[in-house]
Scaffold this motif. Structure first.
Motif, mmCIF file in Angstrom:
data_model
loop_
_atom_site.group_PDB
_atom_site.id
_atom_site.type_symbol
_atom_site.label_atom_id
_atom_site.label_comp_id
_atom_site.label_asym_id
_atom_site.label_seq_id
_atom_site.Cartn_x
_atom_site.Cartn_y
_atom_site.Cartn_z
ATOM 1 N N TYR A 54 38.136 45.031 39.460
ATOM 2 C CA TYR A 54 39.547 45.634 40.008
ATOM 3 C C TYR A 54 40.464 45.139 38.584
ATOM 4 O O TYR A 54 41.340 45.936 38.353
ATOM 5 C CB TYR A 54 40.048 44.779 41.091
ATOM 6 N N ARG A 55 40.014 43.891 38.117
ATOM 7 C CA ARG A 55 40.785 43.729 36.893
ATOM 8 C C ARG A 55 39.716 43.344 35.701
ATOM 9 O O ARG A 55 39.760 42.352 35.057
ATOM 10 C CB ARG A 55 41.622 42.509 37.079
ATOM 11 N N SER A 56 39.153 44.471 35.512
ATOM 12 C CA SER A 56 37.976 44.503 34.613
ATOM 13 C C SER A 56 38.322 43.750 33.097
ATOM 14 O O SER A 56 39.342 44.648 32.520
ATOM 15 C CB SER A 56 37.202 45.627 34.487
ATOM 16 N N ARG A 57 37.608 42.979 32.480
ATOM 17 C CA ARG A 57 37.929 42.645 31.109
ATOM 18 C C ARG A 57 36.911 43.557 30.116
ATOM 19 O O ARG A 57 37.102 43.401 28.859
ATOM 20 C CB ARG A 57 37.651 41.341 30.829
ATOM 21 N N PHE A 58 36.405 44.574 30.783
ATOM 22 C CA PHE A 58 35.264 45.152 30.063
ATOM 23 C C PHE A 58 35.620 46.637 29.920
ATOM 24 O O PHE A 58 34.669 47.404 29.444
ATOM 25 C CB PHE A 58 33.930 44.854 30.473
ATOM 26 N N PRO B 2 51.431 49.235 51.182
ATOM 27 C CA PRO B 2 51.560 49.168 49.811
ATOM 28 C C PRO B 2 51.548 48.115 48.923
ATOM 29 O O PRO B 2 51.006 48.116 47.898
ATOM 30 C CB PRO B 2 52.948 49.808 49.537
ATOM 31 N N CYS B 3 51.430 46.888 49.654
ATOM 32 C CA CYS B 3 51.295 45.725 48.894
ATOM 33 C C CYS B 3 49.839 45.411 48.383
ATOM 34 O O CYS B 3 49.615 44.419 47.930
ATOM 35 C CB CYS B 3 52.001 44.440 49.495
ATOM 36 N N VAL B 4 48.949 45.779 49.406
ATOM 37 C CA VAL B 4 47.541 45.254 49.335
ATOM 38 C C VAL B 4 46.694 46.424 48.139
ATOM 39 O O VAL B 4 46.458 47.720 48.418
ATOM 40 C CB VAL B 4 46.874 45.505 50.544
ATOM 41 N N GLY B 5 46.334 45.720 47.089
ATOM 42 C CA GLY B 5 45.769 46.322 46.091
ATOM 43 C C GLY B 5 44.254 46.637 46.133
ATOM 44 O O GLY B 5 43.718 47.841 45.764
ATOM 45 N N GLU B 6 43.782 45.626 46.922
ATOM 46 C CA GLU B 6 42.355 45.767 46.884
ATOM 47 C C GLU B 6 41.930 44.704 48.154
ATOM 48 O O GLU B 6 42.481 43.818 48.183
ATOM 49 C CB GLU B 6 41.460 45.276 45.911
ATOM 50 N N LEU C 186 47.132 41.368 46.477
ATOM 51 C CA LEU C 186 48.515 41.637 46.584
ATOM 52 C C LEU C 186 49.312 42.038 45.254
ATOM 53 O O LEU C 186 49.210 41.499 44.371
ATOM 54 C CB LEU C 186 49.411 40.585 47.306
ATOM 55 N N VAL C 187 49.827 43.363 45.109
ATOM 56 C CA VAL C 187 50.600 43.873 44.167
ATOM 57 C C VAL C 187 51.648 44.409 44.325
ATOM 58 O O VAL C 187 52.242 44.726 45.426
ATOM 59 C CB VAL C 187 49.557 44.974 43.773
ATOM 60 N N LYS C 188 52.326 44.484 43.223
ATOM 61 C CA LYS C 188 53.772 45.147 43.473
ATOM 62 C C LYS C 188 53.523 46.921 43.380
ATOM 63 O O LYS C 188 54.633 47.553 43.845
ATOM 64 C CB LYS C 188 54.563 44.768 42.045
ATOM 65 N N ASN C 189 52.712 47.318 42.597
ATOM 66 C CA ASN C 189 52.407 48.753 42.573
ATOM 67 C C ASN C 189 50.793 49.141 42.367
ATOM 68 O O ASN C 189 50.177 48.242 41.586
ATOM 69 C CB ASN C 189 52.817 49.187 41.158
ATOM 70 N N LYS C 190 50.509 49.808 43.509
ATOM 71 C CA LYS C 190 48.912 49.931 43.604
ATOM 72 C C LYS C 190 48.597 50.892 42.590
ATOM 73 O O LYS C 190 47.325 50.692 42.109
ATOM 74 C CB LYS C 190 48.806 50.922 44.820
ATOM 75 N N GLU C 191 49.210 51.707 41.765
ATOM 76 C CA GLU C 191 48.744 52.450 40.733
ATOM 77 C C GLU C 191 48.534 51.874 39.384
ATOM 78 O O GLU C 191 47.666 51.836 38.845
ATOM 79 C CB GLU C 191 49.771 53.597 40.561
ATOM 80 N N THR C 192 49.506 50.717 39.186
ATOM 81 C CA THR C 192 49.638 50.012 37.986
ATOM 82 C C THR C 192 48.587 48.865 37.936
ATOM 83 O O THR C 192 48.366 48.121 37.201
ATOM 84 C CB THR C 192 50.769 49.774 37.524
ATOM 85 N N ARG C 193 48.634 48.398 39.474
ATOM 86 C CA ARG C 193 47.982 47.139 39.578
ATOM 87 C C ARG C 193 48.687 45.809 39.215
ATOM 88 O O ARG C 193 48.076 44.832 39.230
ATOM 89 C CB ARG C 193 46.566 46.942 39.347
#
Length: 451
Positions: free
Chosen positions: A180-184, A359-363, A375-382
């Motif tokens: 979800y937040r890949s460094r690769f 909308p606050c749940v990203g994953e 929890l996210v501010k924006n699902k699209e930008t994460r």
């Protein structure tokens, strides 16, 4: 048990706490701890009679809930027989606890070194690995937590390490997989796995394989975010360790004893480490206990060479009696199976439905009774709901979410931008649904901070 309000007693408890108790991980004058009057099963309550469904399992350790009568009775019986005895002796409760634990650990992890908790288990696992290999360095992941003692906190990858990190602990850090937040820059689990393994091996190559004693990983990271590793990753780490003669340490302090719907999370991946740490769920936290499960190869190092380490209360009879009773209760009552089945049939579908509506749940990610909502501010930008390691006003959205959960009768586990769903592993379906409904209400408050 029906909570009986006693506000005056609560005021006295709170006053004594504020006058004399020094709390961990806290600015002492900025906290307002709840005065707890009692607990039973999946619930606890305060002195005003307010009851909360505990979705934290204490601190991810009351795997069989509070006050299980069989474990309470076992502690009482042990106290009447032998309250304590030095660790150099063979004691029935200690021997039986070790036997039951070894009977459930994977592979040949048949020797058990008892500690007082998870952090000192990690300390001793690292010491064993260094002595076994004769090498100084340990590789540990970012987004990890291994405990609050000196070596364990320096292995930790989250901000709790920063204040204690002098850069002299012999620790080299690397990125473990987290799609979800890949460094690769990965787009699939397969890519994330392959690139994370390549990154790990490159780190080993440039650090010098002959200098590395161990790689330590939480099998499923806990407070860092419950990132279940992709298929093949842990097997790949095992192969890399074998190739370079590195000790593979799995930290199962949170993930072990039913939390993932298996006795140990390693069972999900068919992996046998060289050393495995445990604590928390081994006796549901009723009496402090932890330990290291040791493979035959590492144990052989100390067959005729003394192991230079120990603890006054190693294998304390009260703690071990609680472990024996807890493990037997878990087996008799199908607690591990309950965590697996409710996780699959109730918790996961409900969390995914919440993610679709809020909308606050990203994953949503997890397994068994071990889940996290990012929890996210924006699902699209994460974009995270609050900044990394936020404090003060910047953390307000998460504080509002937590307050809303408590107002709904749910005690949440919040860490940075995540709320964890980690109820007791023997929670009932009705209790799980009650907690999920309260979570739904609290997420509506977090939704107000999305864009």
């Amino acid at each position: 048990m029906t909570p009986q309000p006693n506000p005056q007693a609560g005021v006295a408890v709170k006053a004594a706490d504020r006058a004399h108790v020094f709390h961990s991980w806290s600015a002492q004058e900025l906290i307002d701890p709840l005065a707890v009057a009692g607990a039973q099963g999946s619930y606890f309550w305060d002195y005003d009679g307010e009851r909360y469904l505990d979705f934290t399992s204490g601190l991810v350790y009351t795997n069989i809930g509070y006050q299980h009568p069989k474990v309470v009775a076992a502690i009482q019986e042990q106290a009447a027989t032998m309250t304590t005895f030095a660790p150099a002796f063979a004691v029935e409760a200690r021997s039986e606890a070790a036997r039951l634990i070894a009977g459930r650990t994977p592979g040949d992890l048949d020797k058990i070194f008892f500690t007082n908790g998870g952090a000192d288990a990690v300390e001793h696992a690292v010491r064993m690995a260094r002595l076994h290999t004769g090498r100084p360095k340990v590789l540990a992941a970012y987004r990890s937590y291994h405990g609050g003692t000196q070596q364990a906190v320096n292995l930790t990858g989250d901000p709790r390490r920063w204040a204690s990190d002098t850069g002299a602990a012999g620790v080299v850090r690397f990125w473990a997989p987290f799609l979800y937040r890949s460094r690769f820059h990965a787009e699939t689990e397969e890519q994330e796995c392959a690139r994370a393994l390549e990154h790990l091996e490159t780190t080993i190559t440039f650090e010098g394989p002959s200098t590395i004693a161990a790689i330590i990983l939480e099998t499923v990271p806990g407070t860092a975010g419950i990132m279940v590793p992709p298929p093949g990753y842990l097997a790949g780490v095992r192969e890399i360790c074998d190739r370079y003669g590195i000790v593979f340490v799995l930290d199962e302090v949170m993930a072990g004893f039913g939390r993932t719907g298996t006795w140990f999370a390693a069972d999900l991946f068919g992996i046998v480490p060289d050393l495995m740490t445990f604590a928390k769920g081994v006796n549901s936290g009723y009496v402090p206990l932890g330990g290291v499960a040791i493979s035959s190869a590492v144990a052989e190092t100390f067959a005729r060479r003394p192991y230079p380490g120990g603890l006054t209360y190693s294998g304390h009879p009260l703690a071990c009696a609680a472990a024996v009773a807890t493990i037997n209760v878990m087996a008799e009552e199908g607690v591990v199976e309950n965590a697996a089945s409710l996780g699959t049939s109730v918790v996961e579908p409900a969390l995914r439905e919440l993610a679709a509506r809020h909308p606050c749940v990203g994953e949503v990610r997890g397994v068994g009774m071990f889940w996290a909502l990012e929890l996210v501010k924006n699902k699209e930008t994460r974009e995270p709901l609050v900044p990394y390691n936020a404090t003060g006003e910047a953390s307000a959205p998460m504080l509002a979410f937590g307050a809303a959960a408590k107002a709904a009768g749910l005690w949440p586990f919040i860490n940075m931008n995540r709320t964890h769903v980690v109820p007791p592993c023997n929670i009932t379906e009705a209790e799980a649904k009650e907690g999920l409904a309260a979570l739904d209400a609290a997420l509506s408050v977090a939704d107000e901070h999305t864009v």
